[in-house]
Design an enzyme around this catalytic site. Structure first.
Site, PDB file in Angstrom:
ATOM      1  N   CYS A 714       1.567  -1.553   0.123  1.00  0.00           N
ATOM      2  CA  CYS A 714      -0.138   0.318   0.643  1.00  0.00           C
ATOM      3  C   CYS A 714       0.774   1.088  -0.375  1.00  0.00           C
ATOM      4  O   CYS A 714       1.163   1.248  -1.171  1.00  0.00           O
ATOM      5  CB  CYS A 714      -0.310  -0.331   1.313  1.00  0.00           C
ATOM      6  SG  CYS A 714      -0.506  -0.235   2.772  1.00  0.00           S
ATOM      7  N   SER A 715       1.105   1.961   0.682  1.00  0.00           N
ATOM      8  CA  SER A 715       2.678   2.921   0.799  1.00  0.00           C
ATOM      9  C   SER A 715       2.838   2.421   2.098  1.00  0.00           C
ATOM     10  O   SER A 715       4.028   2.991   1.264  1.00  0.00           O
ATOM     11  CB  SER A 715       0.972   3.928   1.487  1.00  0.00           C
ATOM     12  OG  SER A 715       1.648   5.410   0.873  1.00  0.00           O
TER      13      SER A 715
END
Ligand SMILES: *[C@@H]1O[C@H](CO)[C@@H](O)[C@H](O)[C@H]1NC(C)=O
Ligand SMILES: *[C@@H]1O[C@H](CO)[C@@H](O)[C@H](O)[C@H]1NC(C)=O
Ligand SMILES: *[C@@H]1O[C@H](CO)[C@@H](O)[C@H](O)[C@H]1NC(C)=O
Ligand SMILES: *[C@@H]1O[C@H](CO)[C@@H](O)[C@H](O)[C@H]1NC(C)=O
Ligand SMILES: *[C@@H]1O[C@H](CO)[C@@H](O)[C@H](O)[C@H]1NC(C)=O
Ligand SMILES: *[C@@H]1O[C@H](CO)[C@@H](O)[C@H](O)[C@H]1NC(C)=O
Ligand SMILES: *[C@@H]1O[C@H](CO)[C@@H](O)[C@H](O)[C@H]1NC(C)=O
Ligand SMILES: *[C@@H]1O[C@H](CO)[C@@H](O)[C@H](O)[C@H]1NC(C)=O
Ligand SMILES: *[C@@H]1O[C@H](CO)[C@@H](O)[C@H](O)[C@H]1NC(C)=O
Ligand SMILES: *[C@@H]1O[C@H](CO)[C@@H](O)[C@H](O)[C@H]1NC(C)=O
Ligand SMILES: *[C@@H]1O[C@H](CO)[C@@H](O)[C@H](O)[C@H]1NC(C)=O
Ligand SMILES: *[C@@H]1O[C@H](CO)[C@@H](O)[C@H](O)[C@H]1NC(C)=O
Length: 805
Positions: A714-715
């Site tokens: 994801c991030s």
């Protein structure tokens, strides 16, 4: 007076007939009867031409004796035809000559000796030599509108006469009579016949073209005409009496070949100008081995064609050449293929064929109903068309004709079982390239209700026995059931039957149980070393300076220089249900680490990337877009990445990349599962969407990953990444062990990477997913969708969700 009664004329003979009584009357003054007269041809011939010549007669004077009432004076032969003569006729009596009577006569002209004829299809040109320089001729023939008489006056200073007879009809025979006229005297008739050239065929129709034969047709207007047809290097002769139409088939010929042909009309030995045209045999498109995918049609076509098109709503044009190729077609559509050939300023349709592109591969999931005795299989609607969806559950086929429906309910199952479901699309008889296969669980509740009771009963009995036998002290304390036990982080799987109860306990008191469990996870694993991550040269490679991989399980890039630092990437191997390196959890690549990211994908032979973030969220860059922006390939380090396909759905986008190593030219494919509906730190709206997405990923891992790790990011690579990995593992555990150990698994993940499942709301969400997997009660799901917050009412996690979402 003497008067000639008649003059009989041939070309070299004049007979004068003189009526004697007149002679007498004239000579009545004379005393003696005279039986003799004297004719003097003055010896001149006066033709009407300028070049008149005086011709001396061999016997210019002749004494004739009257023996009857009339005298016939035979001016003997030796006269010149077509010549005018002056005569003087005297009566002679007793040697005395009367004054003469002057007479004029012409000899008849010769007939024309020979006429030379040339012709075309509308006229006949006649040419002959002048007779005695005579310039007047009469030509008689039957013209188009009946008999024609033509007075021909030749040019005076030419020795021959040229006369064009027109207009005439092509391909006919004409009879001519030509007479020479001199001073109103006709020559004998010169008769001859001549023909006009036959006409060119006005059109030849190719009435039938096939793969090996051609049929030609044309009109024949005259029974007396014949034809010559030249085709395929040979000449065909059509004899008389083909009337009124000529039809001819030529075979065997070669398919898709041009044939030039010519037709000549023949009449009386004369050829018309040739009618020239070309035609072409057709191509058998059905025998072409067409190669069809879900977006293209290819085929090698033998034979002549200049233009190949495929039409369905839109027309696609194949590149020139015998390699017919159409791409970018609509999956499942039936295309009309047209091949045309342009030649001799004509367009020939070479073949018309239909070919159906493979329908799109569907993806599907199932919901259970009817207390576990039936299921509902629900499939997606990718771009394309199909006529039927075929659902196969445990060997039983359920065809669903396409009518917009996207689900089918099938009954006849047993509760709490797992069935293999295959969903495939068909367009006519053409199937998609790969059916979608997945596992479907039927409603476990019927069994749960029973087993819960059984388990509880059994547990109570066991407990009672145990307590009575071993710990009679506890019986006295009456506190053997305590909430603390359930939140023990080390606790292993909680059975399907117990789970709802477990869930309710954790949720009680403002999710106090969840908070406690989650709190207890905070220190797990944090004592492990992260040396590589904090090296000065690697610092910039971390998106967040607190989310760093542990040394023991970080992913190392291959490096030719063992002392170098280029082996660092912020990524950790993660355990799964089947192996300890089933996933790689990593951060969303930074601009400076995109090449490293792809290097890792290549080196770890990764087949699938699961991306659970958007590149930009709330105006902030969460992850560098590490793939090409369009269909143009992009270089990332030594890899050339191309987007092969992209399929956008409401909550996710599926892509397929092809990776080509620029040094070795090796090529691989990587699937990209991009979930787009998950707010950072928060949770998706409802559990169903994510569970469905996870099914797609699981399907891929089982069929295509081949044991290689699947990259999840994801991030930061911990929150959403941890949640989706946990969900995947726990749902496997649920199916295979009929139980889940959520806390235990998050605990295990935290030993491999910090912060895995980053927020309490995500931790609660995991539990909710498991709950919903147990009881996908429709009402409940509706509630989730309508107001997702409801689930988390009173949950401390809710604040977090709101602040971060
Ligand atoms: C023939 O007679 C005509 C008149 O009748 C005269 O004009 C012409 O000169 C004569 N021709 C010759 C050759 O004497
Ligand atoms: C015609 O008769 C006359 C007189 O009788 C004579 O002088 C003359 O010679 C004769 N001509 C011919 C051709 O006999
Ligand atoms: C046929 O021949 C005539 C005379 O030579 C000529 O005037 C005419 O144009 C020709 N017609 C065609 C169609 O050639
Ligand atoms: C041809 O000549 C004759 C007489 O010789 C005449 O009657 C006729 O009218 C002429 N025809 C044409 C077409 O001049
Ligand atoms: C006679 O006429 C023909 C065609 O009509 C022409 O070719 C030829 O030269 C002419 N001859 C003379 C001597 O004028
Ligand atoms: C000459 O021939 C034309 C046509 O053939 C005819 O009309 C005419 O009477 C003829 N003349 C004579 C003297 O025979
Ligand atoms: C064909 O030729 C014959 C004589 O050879 C003739 O009688 C007949 O009329 C001709 N037919 C046509 C249609 O011209
Ligand atoms: C056309 O030509 C080919 C080769 O020249 C020959 O094999 C074939 O039999 C011919 N077909 C016909 C109908 O004449
Ligand atoms: C047919 O005619 C075209 C011109 O119209 C020519 O280019 C071609 O070579 C010809 N083909 C054959 C087989 O004679
Ligand atoms: C007519 O055409 C054929 C075929 O081209 C040829 O063999 C023949 O000699 C021609 N005849 C004439 C009179 O030109
Ligand atoms: C082929 O056919 C299509 C449709 O008929 C037309 O748009 C296209 O221009 C043609 N291409 C060529 C090379 O003739
Ligand atoms: C088309 O087929 C390819 C493989 O043959 C597959 O990867 C792709 O997903 C298919 N596309 C659709 C829309 O079914």
């Amino acid at each position: 007076m003497i008067k000639p009664l008649s003059i009989k004329i041939t070309s070299d003979h004049l007979l004068l007939c003189v009526f004697l009584c007149l002679l007498w009357g004239t000579a009545g003054s004379s005393t003696a009867s005279s039986t003799s007269a004297m004719l003097t041809a003055t010896g001149t011939a006066d033709s009407s031409t300028a070049s008149s010549t005086s011709v001396m007669l061999t016997a210019p004077e002749k004494n004739v004796t009257a023996i009857a009432e009339d005298i016939v004076i035979d001016v003997v032969s030796g006269l010149i035809s077509g010549t005018k003569y002056n005569f003087t006729l005297y009566t002679v009596f007793g040697g005395v000559r009367s004054s003469g009577v002057k007479l004029t006569a012409v000899t008849a002209p010769e007939r024309v000796n020979m006429v030379r004829v040339t012709q075309n299809d509308s006229s006949i040109t006649l040419r002959w030599d002048k007779v005695n320089s005579i310039s007047t001729y009469v030509l008689l023939y039957d013209g188009n509108d009946g008999p024609v008489r033509e007075n021909i006056s030749a040019l005076p200073d030419n020795t021959s006469v040229t006369h064009v007879v027109s207009p005439l009809t092509a391909g006919k025979k004409y009879f001519f009579i030509l007479t020479t006229v001199f001073g109103e005297v006709n020559s004998t008739k010169y008769t001859f016949e001549a023909v006009t050239v036959p006409p060119k065929v006005s059109s030849v129709d190719v009435t039938e073209r096939s793969v090996t034969s051609l049929t030609l047709n044309w009109e024949n207007a005259d029974i007396n005409w014949t034809y010559l047809l030249q085709i395929n290097g040979s000449t065909v002769t059509f004899t008389r009496d083909i009337y009124p139409k000529v039809s001819y088939s030529v075979s065997p010929l070669k398919p898709g070949t041009q044939y030039n042909f010519s037709v000549i009309t023949v009449f009386s030995g004369f050829n018309s100008t040739a009618y020239e045209a070309c035609t072409v045999t057709t191509i058998d498109c059905t025998s072409v081995p067409w190669h069809v995918t879900n977006s293209s049609i290819h085929g090698m076509v033998e034979g002549l064609f200049s233009n190949a098109t495929a039409t369905y709503k839109q027309t696609h044009i194949s590149p020139q050449g015998s390699n017919v190729s159409f791409t970018g077609l609509i999956p499942g559509a039936t295309y009309g293929l047209f091949l045309e050939y342009e030649a001799c300023s004509q367009r020939f349709q070479q073949c018309h064929h239909t070919e159906t592109v493979r329908p799109p591969s569907l993806s599907a999931h199932c919901d259970y109903l009817g207390a576990g005795y039936s299921i509902s299989v629900v499939w997606n609607k990718p771009e394309g068309v199909w006529t039927q969806v075929e659902v196969n559950v445990s060997g039983q086929y359920h065809p669903v004709p396409e009518n917009g429906e996207q689900s089918i309910q099938i009954s006849g199952f047993q509760p709490a079982r797992t069935y293999e479901v295959t969903v495939d699309s068909l367009s006519g008889h053409v199937r998609s390239s790969a059916p979608y296969v997945f596992l479907c669980d039927t409603d476990p509740r019927g069994v749960i209700a029973g087993s819960v009771f059984a388990v509880l009963l059994f547990a109570l009995v066991c407990l009672a026995v145990f307590l009575v036998l071993k710990r009679p002290d506890l019986i006295r304390k009456k506190s053997f059931i305590g909430g603390a036990k359930l939140s023990n982080p080390k606790s292993k799987a909680i059975s399907v039957a117990e789970f709802p109860n477990h869930f309710n306990q954790l949720s009680a008191d403002d999710n106090r149980g969840f908070s406690q469990e989650y709190e207890n996870l905070v220190p797990v694993g944090t004592e492990q070393t992260r040396k590589a991550a904090v090296l000065p040269e690697n610092k910039a490679k971390n998106r967040f300076n607190n989310v760093l991989p542990y040394d023991w399980c970080r992913v190392r890039l291959n490096t030719s220089n063992p002392n170098g630092t280029s082996d660092y990437i912020n990524a950790s191997y993660m355990p799964g249900y089947n192996s300890n390196r089933e996933y790689i959890a990593t951060q969303g690549p930074l601009p400076s680490t995109v090449n490293d990211f792809w290097r890792m994908i290549w080196e770890q032979r990764v087949k699938g990337i699961v991306m659970v973030t958007n590149c930009i969220e709330g105006g902030r860059t969460k992850c560098e877009r590490y793939w090409p922006g369009d269909s143009k390939p992009c270089h990332y380090g030594e890899l050339l990445i191309t987007i092969r396909s992209e399929q956008q759905e409401t909550n996710w986008t599926l892509r397929e990349f092809s990776l080509k190593h620029t040094e070795t030219s090796e090529e691989r494919k990587v699937k990209h599962f991009h979930f787009t509906a998950w707010p950072d730190h928060g949770v998706p709206q409802g559990t169903k969407v994510l569970i469905h997405f996870r099914e797609l990923v699981r399907w891929h891992i089982e069929r295509e990953a081949g044991g290689a790790p699947t990259v999840v990011h994801c991030s930061a690579g911990v929150g959403r990444t941890g949640t989706i990995i946990a969900l995947d593992v726990l749902l496997q555990q649920l199916v295979k062990k009929r139980g889940v150990g959520i806390n235990a698994f998050v605990h295990k993940m935290r030993l491999s990477r910090p912060y895995m499942v980053q927020t309490e709301s995500q931790y609660v969400f995991l539990h909710q997913c498991i709950m919903d997997s147990l009881q996908p009660d429709e009402k409940m799901e509706e509630n989730i969708y309508e107001n997702a917050d409801m689930i988390y009412v009173n949950a401390t996690a809710l604040q977090e969700l709101r602040t971060n979402a």
